[in-house]
Design a protein around this motif. Structure first.
Motif, short mmCIF file in Angstrom:
data_model
loop_
_atom_site.label_atom_id
_atom_site.label_comp_id
_atom_site.label_asym_id
_atom_site.label_seq_id
_atom_site.Cartn_x
_atom_site.Cartn_y
_atom_site.Cartn_z
N PHE A 1 -56.09 18.90 51.69
CA PHE A 1 -55.11 17.82 51.62
C PHE A 1 -55.39 16.73 52.65
CE2 PHE A 1 -52.48 21.25 49.65
CZ PHE A 1 -52.46 20.69 48.39
N ALA A 2 -56.08 17.09 53.72
CA ALA A 2 -56.39 16.09 54.74
C ALA A 2 -57.37 15.05 54.20
CB ALA A 2 -56.97 16.77 55.98
N TRP B 1 -56.85 9.15 56.41
CA TRP B 1 -55.83 9.79 57.24
C TRP B 1 -56.36 10.08 58.62
CZ3 TRP B 1 -52.40 8.20 54.27
CH2 TRP B 1 -52.46 8.36 52.87
N ASN C 1 -57.56 14.30 50.95
CA ASN C 1 -57.09 13.86 49.63
C ASN C 1 -56.36 12.53 49.77
OD1 ASN C 1 -56.33 13.88 46.96
ND2 ASN C 1 -54.52 15.15 47.34
N SER C 2 -56.66 11.57 48.89
CA SER C 2 -56.11 10.22 49.10
C SER C 2 -54.64 10.10 48.71
CB SER C 2 -56.94 9.19 48.33
OG SER C 2 -56.78 9.42 46.94
N SER C 3 -54.12 11.03 47.89
CA SER C 3 -52.72 10.94 47.48
C SER C 3 -51.79 11.27 48.64
CB SER C 3 -52.46 11.90 46.32
OG SER C 3 -51.07 12.06 46.13
N THR C 4 -50.62 10.58 48.69
CA THR C 4 -49.68 10.91 49.76
C THR C 4 -48.83 12.12 49.39
OG1 THR C 4 -48.15 9.34 48.82
CG2 THR C 4 -49.42 8.60 50.73
N GLN D 1 -44.43 10.22 53.51
CA GLN D 1 -45.61 9.36 53.62
C GLN D 1 -46.42 9.63 54.88
OE1 GLN D 1 -42.53 8.43 53.89
NE2 GLN D 1 -42.20 6.78 55.37
N ILE E 1 -48.40 15.91 48.66
CA ILE E 1 -49.17 17.11 48.98
C ILE E 1 -49.02 18.10 47.84
CG2 ILE E 1 -49.50 18.93 50.69
CD1 ILE E 1 -50.07 16.22 51.80
N MET F 1 -51.62 16.41 58.15
CA MET F 1 -52.65 17.33 57.64
C MET F 1 -53.99 17.08 58.33
SD MET F 1 -51.31 19.28 55.27
CE MET F 1 -49.70 19.31 55.98
N PRO G 1 -49.81 13.26 55.08
CA PRO G 1 -51.28 13.36 55.09
C PRO G 1 -51.88 13.20 56.48
CG PRO G 1 -50.54 12.02 53.27
CD PRO G 1 -49.33 12.29 54.10
#
Lengths: 269, 291
Positions: free
Chosen positions: A28-29, A47, A31-34, A226, A36, A232, A229
């Motif tokens: 998740f760190a 991030w 991953n571009s999506s906010t 928000q 999780i 993470m 991330p």
């Protein structure tokens, strides 16, 4: 052995259970999506880049480092005193005194936190770095003692006697003979109390002043989706750091055992 | 004479050596614990503390259903966590002690302890991610076609608290059991086998009884901190999973009623102590019965 295969399978599943959260952390760190959750979107290092641009976060890391270093030094010194007294001397009330020092190990942390808070507020003392350091030292000292006990117990007393016979004073014997032999134990005690202090939340939550420690800051951030991330990403860095530190601590511990000429029989605790 | 002086100087040196940590514990542990006890007999009078000794807080704690409910729930959750953690941990400790070659044992122990040293807050938060409605577990189960719709009984309730704490305290259960299994003289097992017992009976009649001290230690080490846990119930427990520590925190920091919080802390501590003493008593009785 019979049944060994089944047990091994179970052991591997159990390790998966133990490592499940830690495996997810870097996923998740990066991953571009906010949000999780799966499915993942794109790979990003955004991030991680945001970490240094978040002043409150950087401040909390500094606060935590100051507290963790002070705690490590203080609790290791106290641990050395207790472990040395326990291994070398017989004195009245030894078992109850040492037992009392180990008590924080079996006390719920919230009790330690509120009882210290009550006293500090009653005395009208301001909360700050030092109050957290005092609380952390209290809970870290038993861990240091547990580690240092084995270091001091493995010490061959005849080496110290030889130094005395050869004319060394008590202090120079300690510095020249004892200290180098227990040094690996001291290093692992420092590292472990540092790690505990860095991660401790509840005592810091109660006793921190206006400048939060890192876990207290993270606790505040977990409420804002928000911000997660970045948490993470920071968590990934922390995990990497603690694994490195612990590997080093384990290495020192093994070297200490090898130095004392013993066989390795277990882990840290 | 010379002997007694030597003994006295040894005692003096020992006491001197142990005094810094002992004084530290006295000032920062004994004094605060005494203060909490004193506070629990005082009462909050708006912004000031009324120092007249009273049992008001205790009466309120025992008569208000919410407090008793939280206390009972904390004991039940901590009990389930302990049971789950120890039952799950025993086979691992057994595996490492009996099936892993000696030179690989410390590597296994190291592997088991590593997750425990990574940020507790973040680990608990990640369990929320795993167990959530759109979480890792649910998407995986649905992706594999095992379930049709998301499981909802695993987050924001007591189950989630049990799962998360069973994870957080795993090494605390594994290590003491492992140590007690390591101490078992392996020739006893051979003797049992030679006398005609099979694997299962040998395990039940030799290995398991000898591991009891480790199991008791594991139970205590898991139970005591879990009953006072604050973070996990708050993050994954939802309204039905809150525990006594959350109420203690609320009393101290939100309701500004330190005496009530102190009384709850004292009650929680007494329950922990009673249960711990009960287990230690069982252990001692058990050990005496065997020897």
């Amino acid at each position: 052995m019979k049944g060994g295969g089944l047990l091994r399978g179970y052991a591997l599943l159990y390790l998966l259970f133990l490592y499940a959260p830690i495996i997810l952390l870097p996923i998740f760190a990066f991953n571009s999506s906010t949000i999780i959750a799966f499915p993942l979107s794109e790979f990003t290092t955004q991030w991680f880049r945001e970490i240094p641009n978040t002043p409150a976060l950087v401040e909390s890391v500094k606060t935590s480092l100051i507290i963790a270093v002070s705690t490590a030094l203080l609790s290791t010194v106290l641990g050395i005193c207790a472990a040395r007294a326990g291994a070398k001397y017989r004195f009245p009330g030894k078992a109850p005194i040492l037992g009392f020092i180990m008590l924080p190990l079996v006390l719920p942390e919230i009790i330690v936190a509120v009882s210290m808070l009550v006293v500090l507020l009653a005395l009208g003392l301001p909360l700050g770095h030092w109050t957290v350091i005092l609380g952390h030292t209290l809970i870290c000292t038993p861990f240091c003692i547990a580690i240092l006990n084995s270091a001091f117990a493995n010490l061959d007393a005849s080496l110290e006697e030889a130094a005395y016979d050869l004319g060394e004073t008590a202090w120079s014997t300690f510095r020249l003979i004892t200290l180098p032999l227990v040094m690996p134990g001291i290093v692992s005690a420092l590292l472990i109390s540092f790690t505990i202090s860095l991660d401790e939340f509840i005592i810091a939550f109660f006793l921190t002043g206006t400048e939060p420690t890192l876990p207290v800051y993270l606790w505040g951030q977990l409420r804002f989706p928000q911000k997660i991330p970045v948490v993470m990403a920071l968590g990934t860095i922390l995990v990497a750091m603690s694994v490195t530190l612990l590997t080093f601590a384990e290495f020192m511990r093994r070297r200490g055992i090898a130095k004392a000429g013993r066989k390795d029989t277990g882990g840290f605790l | 004479m010379a002997m007694s002086r030597l003994a006295r100087s040894e005692a003096a040196r020992g006491l001197l050596m142990v005094s810094p940590p002992a004084l530290y514990a006295l000032l920062l542990l004994a004094v605060p614990l005494a203060a909490i006890l004193a506070f629990s007999f005082w009462s909050q009078d708006f912004l000031t503390i009324d120092f007249t000794p009273t049992l008001k807080n205790y009466r309120e704690a025992f008569s208000e259903p919410l407090y008793m409910q939280l206390m009972l729930r904390s004991v039940l959750i901590a009990g389930s966590v302990t049971l789950a953690t120890v039952i799950l941990a025993f086979p691992i400790a057994y595996f490492v002690s009996f099936h892993v070659p000696p030179h690989r044992k410390s590597l296994w122990i190291f592997l088991i302890t590593i997750p425990f040293w990574t940020s507790y807050l973040i680990r608990v938060f990640l369990w929320k991610v795993i167990l959530g409605y759109n979480g890792v577990l649910n998407t995986t189960l649905q992706g594999l076609g095992i379930t049709d719709e998301p499981l909802t009984f695993i987050l924001y309730n007591a189950n989630a608290v049990v799962i998360t704490l069973a994870h957080a305290f795993a090494p605390f259960a594994i290590l003491p059991i492992f140590v007690s299994l390591e101490k078992i003289d392996r020739s006893l097992l051979e003797a049992s086998r030679d006398l005609g017992e099979n694997h299962v009976m040998t395990f039940l009649r030799v290995t398991l009884p000898l591991a009891v001290p480790g199991i008791v230690a594991a139970v205590l080490i898991v139970f005591i901190p879990t009953i006072g846990d604050y973070v996990t119930p708050r993050l994954v427990g939802g309204p039905d999973g809150l525990m006594i520590a959350n109420m203690i925190q609320t009393q101290f920091l939100k309701l500004n009623n330190a005496p009530m919080g102190a009384a709850l802390a004292v009650i929680a501590m007494s329950i922990v102590t009673l249960i711990a003493l009960f287990f230690l008593f069982l252990n001692r009785k058990y050990l005496r019965g065997r020897s």
